[in-house]
Design a protein around this motif. Sequence first.
Motif, short mmCIF file in Angstrom:
data_model
loop_
_atom_site.label_atom_id
_atom_site.label_comp_id
_atom_site.label_asym_id
_atom_site.label_seq_id
_atom_site.Cartn_x
_atom_site.Cartn_y
_atom_site.Cartn_z
N VAL A 220 0.86 -1.26 -0.02
CA VAL A 220 -0.21 -0.09 0.00
C VAL A 220 1.18 1.46 -0.08
CG1 VAL A 220 -1.63 1.24 1.05
CG2 VAL A 220 -1.76 -1.34 1.20
N ALA A 221 0.64 2.32 -0.83
CA ALA A 221 1.15 3.32 -0.72
C ALA A 221 0.34 4.41 -0.21
CB ALA A 221 1.55 4.08 -2.24
N ILE A 222 1.08 5.00 0.84
CA ILE A 222 0.65 6.30 1.56
C ILE A 222 1.09 7.67 0.95
CG2 ILE A 222 0.10 7.34 3.82
CD1 ILE A 222 0.55 4.71 5.04
N ASP A 223 0.24 8.43 0.22
CA ASP A 223 0.76 9.79 0.07
C ASP A 223 0.76 10.84 1.22
OD1 ASP A 223 1.39 12.21 -1.20
OD2 ASP A 223 -0.50 12.26 -2.17
N VAL A 224 1.81 10.89 2.12
CA VAL A 224 2.06 11.87 3.00
C VAL A 224 1.98 13.35 2.65
CG1 VAL A 224 3.46 12.55 5.01
CG2 VAL A 224 3.57 10.21 4.19
N PRO A 225 0.80 13.95 3.25
CA PRO A 225 0.41 15.32 2.72
C PRO A 225 1.89 16.33 3.40
CG PRO A 225 -0.69 14.78 4.52
CD PRO A 225 -0.18 13.80 4.14
N LYS A 226 1.97 17.33 2.79
CA LYS A 226 2.97 18.28 2.86
C LYS A 226 3.05 18.62 4.51
CE LYS A 226 4.06 20.43 -1.46
NZ LYS A 226 4.08 21.86 -2.24
N GLY B 160 -3.08 -11.32 11.93
CA GLY B 160 -3.74 -11.21 13.09
C GLY B 160 -3.40 -10.14 13.98
N ALA B 161 -2.01 -9.87 14.14
CA ALA B 161 -1.50 -8.62 14.81
C ALA B 161 -1.97 -7.21 14.18
CB ALA B 161 0.01 -8.50 14.80
N ALA B 162 -2.06 -7.22 13.01
CA ALA B 162 -2.47 -5.82 12.48
C ALA B 162 -4.32 -5.61 12.74
CB ALA B 162 -2.59 -6.02 10.91
N ILE B 163 -4.84 -6.65 13.27
CA ILE B 163 -6.28 -6.38 13.67
C ILE B 163 -6.34 -6.16 15.09
CG2 ILE B 163 -8.60 -7.58 13.73
CD1 ILE B 163 -7.97 -6.32 11.13
N MET C 126 -4.26 1.39 9.10
CA MET C 126 -3.87 2.31 7.89
C MET C 126 -3.92 3.59 8.47
SD MET C 126 -6.39 0.64 5.12
CE MET C 126 -5.85 1.59 3.68
N PHE C 127 -4.85 4.13 9.24
CA PHE C 127 -4.75 5.36 9.67
C PHE C 127 -3.46 5.39 10.77
CE2 PHE C 127 -5.97 8.49 13.23
CZ PHE C 127 -6.04 9.47 12.30
N ALA C 128 -3.13 4.58 11.66
CA ALA C 128 -1.93 4.66 12.55
C ALA C 128 -0.57 4.65 11.69
CB ALA C 128 -2.02 3.62 13.49
N THR C 129 -0.57 4.10 10.58
CA THR C 129 0.61 3.98 9.83
C THR C 129 0.68 5.48 9.17
OG1 THR C 129 0.41 1.78 9.42
CG2 THR C 129 1.92 2.91 8.00
#
Length: 260
Positions: free
Chosen positions: A67-73, A98-101, A108-111
């Motif tokens: 998954v690619a996250i576009d980190v805003p400015k 299992g750990a991700a849940i 996703m939001f945390a990363t």
Amino acid sequence: MVDVISELLLPVLIVVILILSQSIKMVNEYERVVIFRLGRLSGVKGPGIFLIIPFIDKAIKIDLRVVAIDVPKQAVITKDNVTVEVDAVVYYKVVEPGAAITQVENYMFATSTLSQTTLRDVLGQMELDELLSERENINKQIQELLDAYTDPWGIKVTGVTIRDVALPETMKRAIAKQAEAEREKRARIILAEGEYQAGERMKDAANLYQGLPIAIKLRELQTLAEIAREKNLIIVTQSQTIEAGNVAALSQAISGKKEQ
């Protein structure tokens, strides 16, 4: 009797079909399903077809692709007190569904949030010159920090790329002046080095002509020949016979002086 049995079998058959439709699940090769049975983690299923117990098991699907996250400015103040705006792209994937849940509410939001804070923290410890010239090292450092933070969540950060660094206009003009001054310095150094080498060659030539007076005459004739190609000058010189006599007399005098 047969009619009664037929009437009873039809609802039972419908119920069985409904239960089977809820029990049979299928996921793709790049997906996994985390199973919770009565609220407890039962395991991870997939890929392919598998069965669950309806109304008892709860299935949560997880995508294992990158998954690619576009980190805003992010507005960052560097170590030398220069404000810049930096945006980046973070690549990650889930390696332990299992750990991700179970270890984080929304991985996703945390990363994504962690990527923003880590980007500001790392760039805030560097000077502007390092930020502009050491991008590969900065990318690697941010990736290692994110990977260490997200490892308990079952997430692997595969790459970080700083995409753009926006500088204030005043800083752009200052950098342009600095680059221009640097180029001017290099030009002056090259010119001075050329003058020095030319002077060294001229000194060697003067020493050569001093030992061989006839060579300076040959050089003079060569220069006159080059000037004559232009055909727009009139050159007046001494007589060749007189000049040759002067050169011969000078050579004889030098030879006699050396013998004495």
